[in-house]
Write a protein that holds these residues in place. Structure first.
Motif, PDB file in Angstrom:
ATOM      1  N   GLN A  99       0.833  -1.214   0.000  1.00  0.00           N
ATOM      2  CA  GLN A  99       0.000   0.000   0.000  1.00  0.00           C
ATOM      3  C   GLN A  99       0.860   1.253   0.000  1.00  0.00           C
ATOM      4  OE1 GLN A  99      -3.513   0.421   2.424  1.00  0.00           O
ATOM      5  NE2 GLN A  99      -3.377  -1.724   2.997  1.00  0.00           N
ATOM      6  N   THR A 100       1.897   1.218   0.843  1.00  0.00           N
ATOM      7  CA  THR A 100       2.774   2.380   0.932  1.00  0.00           C
ATOM      8  C   THR A 100       3.467   2.649  -0.394  1.00  0.00           C
ATOM      9  OG1 THR A 100       3.155   1.787   3.228  1.00  0.00           O
ATOM     10  CG2 THR A 100       4.630   3.385   2.281  1.00  0.00           C
ATOM     11  N   LEU A 101       3.928   1.561  -1.045  1.00  0.00           N
ATOM     12  CA  LEU A 101       4.633   1.728  -2.317  1.00  0.00           C
ATOM     13  C   LEU A 101       3.732   2.334  -3.379  1.00  0.00           C
ATOM     14  CD1 LEU A 101       6.900  -1.436  -2.673  1.00  0.00           C
ATOM     15  CD2 LEU A 101       7.599   0.944  -2.468  1.00  0.00           C
ATOM     16  N   VAL A 102       2.463   1.897  -3.389  1.00  0.00           N
ATOM     17  CA  VAL A 102       1.528   2.425  -4.381  1.00  0.00           C
ATOM     18  C   VAL A 102       1.297   3.914  -4.139  1.00  0.00           C
ATOM     19  CG1 VAL A 102      -0.859   2.342  -5.193  1.00  0.00           C
ATOM     20  CG2 VAL A 102       0.410   0.228  -4.826  1.00  0.00           C
ATOM     21  N   GLN A 103       1.085   4.272  -2.856  1.00  0.00           N
ATOM     22  CA  GLN A 103       0.871   5.688  -2.533  1.00  0.00           C
ATOM     23  C   GLN A 103       2.091   6.532  -2.859  1.00  0.00           C
ATOM     24  OE1 GLN A 103      -0.653   5.269   1.503  1.00  0.00           O
ATOM     25  NE2 GLN A 103      -2.288   6.681   0.962  1.00  0.00           N
ATOM     26  N   LEU A 104       3.228   5.950  -2.599  1.00  0.00           N
ATOM     27  CA  LEU A 104       4.483   6.646  -2.875  1.00  0.00           C
ATOM     28  C   LEU A 104       4.663   6.867  -4.373  1.00  0.00           C
ATOM     29  CD1 LEU A 104       6.918   7.579  -1.145  1.00  0.00           C
ATOM     30  CD2 LEU A 104       7.963   5.373  -1.560  1.00  0.00           C
ATOM     31  N   GLY A 105       4.004   6.015  -5.172  1.00  0.00           N
ATOM     32  CA  GLY A 105       4.087   6.150  -6.616  1.00  0.00           C
ATOM     33  C   GLY A 105       5.184   5.309  -7.235  1.00  0.00           C
ATOM     34  N   VAL A 106       5.702   4.331  -6.481  1.00  0.00           N
ATOM     35  CA  VAL A 106       6.759   3.487  -7.023  1.00  0.00           C
ATOM     36  C   VAL A 106       6.166   2.456  -7.976  1.00  0.00           C
ATOM     37  CG1 VAL A 106       8.453   1.717  -6.459  1.00  0.00           C
ATOM     38  CG2 VAL A 106       8.276   3.751  -5.045  1.00  0.00           C
ATOM     39  N   ASP A 107       6.753   2.361  -9.158  1.00  0.00           N
ATOM     40  CA  ASP A 107       6.245   1.434 -10.155  1.00  0.00           C
ATOM     41  C   ASP A 107       7.149   0.215 -10.217  1.00  0.00           C
ATOM     42  OD1 ASP A 107       4.987   0.219 -12.224  1.00  0.00           O
ATOM     43  OD2 ASP A 107       5.852   1.530 -13.776  1.00  0.00           O
ATOM     44  N   LEU A 108       6.685  -0.880  -9.646  1.00  0.00           N
ATOM     45  CA  LEU A 108       7.476  -2.113  -9.701  1.00  0.00           C
ATOM     46  C   LEU A 108       6.876  -3.090 -10.709  1.00  0.00           C
ATOM     47  CD1 LEU A 108       8.376  -2.925  -5.958  1.00  0.00           C
ATOM     48  CD2 LEU A 108       9.861  -1.998  -7.703  1.00  0.00           C
ATOM     49  N   SER A 109       6.062  -2.551 -11.633  1.00  0.00           N
ATOM     50  CA  SER A 109       5.328  -3.454 -12.516  1.00  0.00           C
ATOM     51  C   SER A 109       6.257  -4.237 -13.441  1.00  0.00           C
ATOM     52  CB  SER A 109       4.299  -2.675 -13.337  1.00  0.00           C
ATOM     53  OG  SER A 109       4.961  -1.682 -14.089  1.00  0.00           O
ATOM     54  N   GLY A 110       7.454  -3.726 -13.672  1.00  0.00           N
ATOM     55  CA  GLY A 110       8.380  -4.452 -14.538  1.00  0.00           C
ATOM     56  C   GLY A 110       9.038  -5.633 -13.857  1.00  0.00           C
ATOM     57  N   ILE A 111       8.810  -5.789 -12.558  1.00  0.00           N
ATOM     58  CA  ILE A 111       9.477  -6.846 -11.800  1.00  0.00           C
ATOM     59  C   ILE A 111       8.420  -7.794 -11.241  1.00  0.00           C
ATOM     60  CG2 ILE A 111      11.014  -7.321  -9.857  1.00  0.00           C
ATOM     61  CD1 ILE A 111      11.934  -4.420 -10.048  1.00  0.00           C
ATOM     62  N   VAL A 112       8.714  -9.077 -11.271  1.00  0.00           N
ATOM     63  CA  VAL A 112       7.774 -10.029 -10.705  1.00  0.00           C
ATOM     64  C   VAL A 112       7.908  -9.991  -9.187  1.00  0.00           C
ATOM     65  CG1 VAL A 112       6.947 -12.399 -10.763  1.00  0.00           C
ATOM     66  CG2 VAL A 112       8.191 -11.464 -12.716  1.00  0.00           C
ATOM     67  N   THR A 113       6.802  -9.772  -8.495  1.00  0.00           N
ATOM     68  CA  THR A 113       6.847  -9.724  -7.034  1.00  0.00           C
ATOM     69  C   THR A 113       5.869 -10.722  -6.442  1.00  0.00           C
ATOM     70  OG1 THR A 113       5.224  -7.958  -7.045  1.00  0.00           O
ATOM     71  CG2 THR A 113       7.510  -7.298  -6.950  1.00  0.00           C
ATOM     72  N   LYS A 114       6.178 -11.201  -5.262  1.00  0.00           N
ATOM     73  CA  LYS A 114       5.303 -12.140  -4.555  1.00  0.00           C
ATOM     74  C   LYS A 114       5.270 -11.778  -3.083  1.00  0.00           C
ATOM     75  CE  LYS A 114       4.172 -15.059  -7.787  1.00  0.00           C
ATOM     76  NZ  LYS A 114       2.774 -15.034  -8.209  1.00  0.00           N
ATOM     77  N   THR A 115       4.187 -12.190  -2.419  1.00  0.00           N
ATOM     78  CA  THR A 115       4.069 -11.869  -0.994  1.00  0.00           C
ATOM     79  C   THR A 115       5.037 -12.680  -0.151  1.00  0.00           C
ATOM     80  OG1 THR A 115       1.744 -11.639  -1.451  1.00  0.00           O
ATOM     81  CG2 THR A 115       2.405 -11.498   0.842  1.00  0.00           C
ATOM     82  N   THR A 116       5.075 -13.987  -0.427  1.00  0.00           N
ATOM     83  CA  THR A 116       5.911 -14.832   0.422  1.00  0.00           C
ATOM     84  C   THR A 116       7.042 -15.455  -0.382  1.00  0.00           C
ATOM     85  OG1 THR A 116       4.615 -16.805  -0.001  1.00  0.00           O
ATOM     86  CG2 THR A 116       3.950 -15.444   1.876  1.00  0.00           C
ATOM     87  N   LEU A 117       8.055 -15.834   0.347  1.00  0.00           N
ATOM     88  CA  LEU A 117       9.197 -16.494  -0.265  1.00  0.00           C
ATOM     89  C   LEU A 117       8.768 -17.841  -0.857  1.00  0.00           C
ATOM     90  CD1 LEU A 117      12.196 -16.744  -0.810  1.00  0.00           C
ATOM     91  CD2 LEU A 117      12.515 -17.523   1.531  1.00  0.00           C
ATOM     92  N   ALA A 118       7.810 -18.513  -0.190  1.00  0.00           N
ATOM     93  CA  ALA A 118       7.328 -19.810  -0.678  1.00  0.00           C
ATOM     94  C   ALA A 118       6.744 -19.678  -2.078  1.00  0.00           C
ATOM     95  CB  ALA A 118       6.293 -20.371   0.291  1.00  0.00           C
ATOM     96  N   ASP A 119       5.895 -18.635  -2.252  1.00  0.00           N
ATOM     97  CA  ASP A 119       5.310 -18.386  -3.570  1.00  0.00           C
ATOM     98  C   ASP A 119       6.400 -18.119  -4.609  1.00  0.00           C
ATOM     99  OD1 ASP A 119       2.829 -18.653  -2.565  1.00  0.00           O
ATOM    100  OD2 ASP A 119       2.365 -16.495  -2.471  1.00  0.00           O
ATOM    101  N   GLY A 120       7.359 -17.332  -4.186  1.00  0.00           N
ATOM    102  CA  GLY A 120       8.435 -16.976  -5.097  1.00  0.00           C
ATOM    103  C   GLY A 120       9.231 -18.194  -5.523  1.00  0.00           C
ATOM    104  N   LEU A 121       9.469 -19.092  -4.575  1.00  0.00           N
ATOM    105  CA  LEU A 121      10.239 -20.294  -4.866  1.00  0.00           C
ATOM    106  C   LEU A 121       9.474 -21.199  -5.828  1.00  0.00           C
ATOM    107  CD1 LEU A 121      12.879 -21.620  -4.185  1.00  0.00           C
ATOM    108  CD2 LEU A 121      11.806 -22.716  -2.227  1.00  0.00           C
ATOM    109  N   GLN A 122       8.171 -21.300  -5.592  1.00  0.00           N
ATOM    110  CA  GLN A 122       7.337 -22.107  -6.463  1.00  0.00           C
ATOM    111  C   GLN A 122       7.376 -21.580  -7.898  1.00  0.00           C
ATOM    112  OE1 GLN A 122       3.316 -22.423  -4.967  1.00  0.00           O
ATOM    113  NE2 GLN A 122       3.507 -24.644  -5.121  1.00  0.00           N
TER     114      GLN A 122
END
Lengths: 145, 279
Positions: free
Chosen positions: B245-268
């Motif tokens: 939420q903070t990143l969105v309000q701040l206006g940071v665009d991470l759309s070019g990078i794949v992001t996940k909530t947990t490390l488990a999801d990322g590993l999968q």
């Protein structure tokens, strides 16, 4: 470094202020911790804490990047049932030539993302900025419950 | 003023045993804790060694080389270093040195009490001993600073670990504050790990970073694009609700990078991307 000031007698209702000198990246961490501590004490939600501490991080780092050194003052207030605090970031740096331009998303003079000022404005309930070329910059944010 | 070091030196040398003895007694009376900590034998050794060096040093302190004085300084520095290692306060160490005055002055008083030259003698000894006392403080500070630097280095060493979690997948868990020097270190270790292990996916886990502001975001974006240049995909995991939420309000665009909530999801996801399966 810190100095405490108790301005309870000045007739402005109940308010206590703390000033932190910001002169190095370590001081940014101290500034963040102070604000987080206060918000925790005042029982702000974790989201609120993250939101405001992020803005504090941006604004205090701006002091170091652009002015070298400055101060952050936290003023806690409790007026007629409204509890909150203000953070004032002050420096005697070069000042901002064009505030509108500086507030624009993506504008940066230092090769950063250019989101510090615009982002902080969006992150905080209240945001005001004053700057005089050659004299310095003063930014105030406010948060209340 | 004529040089009085020779005379003082011979007075001290004549009374050498008396000085050592009275210095030791002073220490036993006034610095009990210090004596208890380092032991009486050690105290005896220190008082004797420093007295001897002092006697030699005052004799030659006016010469160009003043080797003996340098030797004395070295001895005192060594003493201070040792004391700081033993957790003895700098005040106690300085006092240890200063108490030699209490041993020397009465002797001068005894022999030259009526003579006006005693003032010069006392000033002379005073200035040397004071300098030595200050030196113990300086050395104490230096040894502490060295310790801090060492710890910082040790911290930097562990601050950015790179873990090969699976074939073609490396993980960089980040903790704490991401400043410029750590970011630099992170970039270097990540990129060289990608090169060394020929990994296809790098996962940067930011669960341990309390605040993600625009600077951290910029560092992450830079790291991701550098990884991409090497043909590796960069995943960022550990983006919690409040940070997102903070990143969105701040206006940071991470759309070019794949992001996940947990490390488990990322590993999968990383396993899928590298066409591997957990059996």
């Amino acid at each position: 470094m810190e100095k405490y000031q108790d301005s309870r007698d000045s007739g402005q209702g109940q308010s206590v202020s703390t000033t932190i000198f910001v002169a190095s990246y370590e001081d940014v961490i101290v500034a963040r911790q102070k604000v987080r501590e206060l918000m925790n004490e005042m029982k702000f939600s974790l989201l609120d804490q993250t939101r405001v501490v992020t803005a504090v991080s941006e604004l205090s780092r701006n002091i170091i990047v652009h002015a070298g050194k400055g101060e952050m003052t936290i003023i806690k207030y409790d007026e007629s049932g409204r509890r909150g605090f203000r953070c004032i970031f002050e420096d005697k740096g070069p000042g901002i030539a064009d505030i509108d331009l500086a507030m624009r998303e993506g504008y940066s003079t230092t090769n950063s993302l250019g989101l510090g000022l615009s982002g902080s404005k969006k992150l905080c309930k209240n945001f005001s900025i004053q700057s005089t070329r050659g004299k310095g910059t003063r930014i105030e944010i406010a948060e209340w419950k | 003023m004529t040089f009085i070091g020779n005379e003082i030196s011979s007075i001290l040398s004549k009374n050498r045993n008396k000085i050592c003895d009275s210095w030791k007694k002073q220490l036993i009376i006034q610095s009990r804790t210090l004596v208890e900590l380092i032991g009486l034998n050690q105290v005896e050794k220190i008082t004797q060694e420093i007295s001897d060096s002092l006697i030699k040093a005052v004799k030659t302190i006016n010469t160009h080389e003043h080797e003996d004085y340098k030797k004395l300084e070295k001895q005192v520095a060594e003493l201070s270093r040792e004391m700081s290692l033993r957790n003895i306060t700098p005040t106690e160490t300085a006092q240890l040195i200063f108490f030699i005055k209490d041993a020397i002055f009465p002797i001068l008083q005894e022999d030259y009490g009526q003579n006006s030259i005693i003032a010069d003698y006392i000033l002379f000894i005073n200035s040397i001993v004071d300098k030595l006392g200050l030196l113990t403080f300086q050395i104490y500070l230096e040894s502490r600073e060295e310790l801090i630097k060492e710890q910082q280095r040790a911290f930097m060493d562990v601050s950015v670990p790179v873990v090969k979690v699976w074939k073609d997948i490396v993980l960089i868990p980040l903790v704490g504050m991401l400043d410029s020097s750590r970011t630099q270190l992170m970039m270097e270790t990540m990129l060289s790990a990608i090169e060394d292990t020929q990994s296809k996916v790098a996962i940067i886990d930011i669960s341990g970073i309390p605040i993600v502001d625009s600077l951290v975001a910029r560092h992450l974006i830079t790291a991701a694009s550098a990884a991409k240049l090497m043909g590796a995909e960069c995943l960022i995991t550990g983006i919690r609700a409040k940070i997102s939420q903070t990143l969105v309000q701040l206006g940071v665009d991470l759309s070019g990078i794949v992001t996940k909530t947990t490390l488990a999801d990322g590993l999968q996801l990383a396993l899928q991307m590298t066409e591997q399966k957990l059996i």
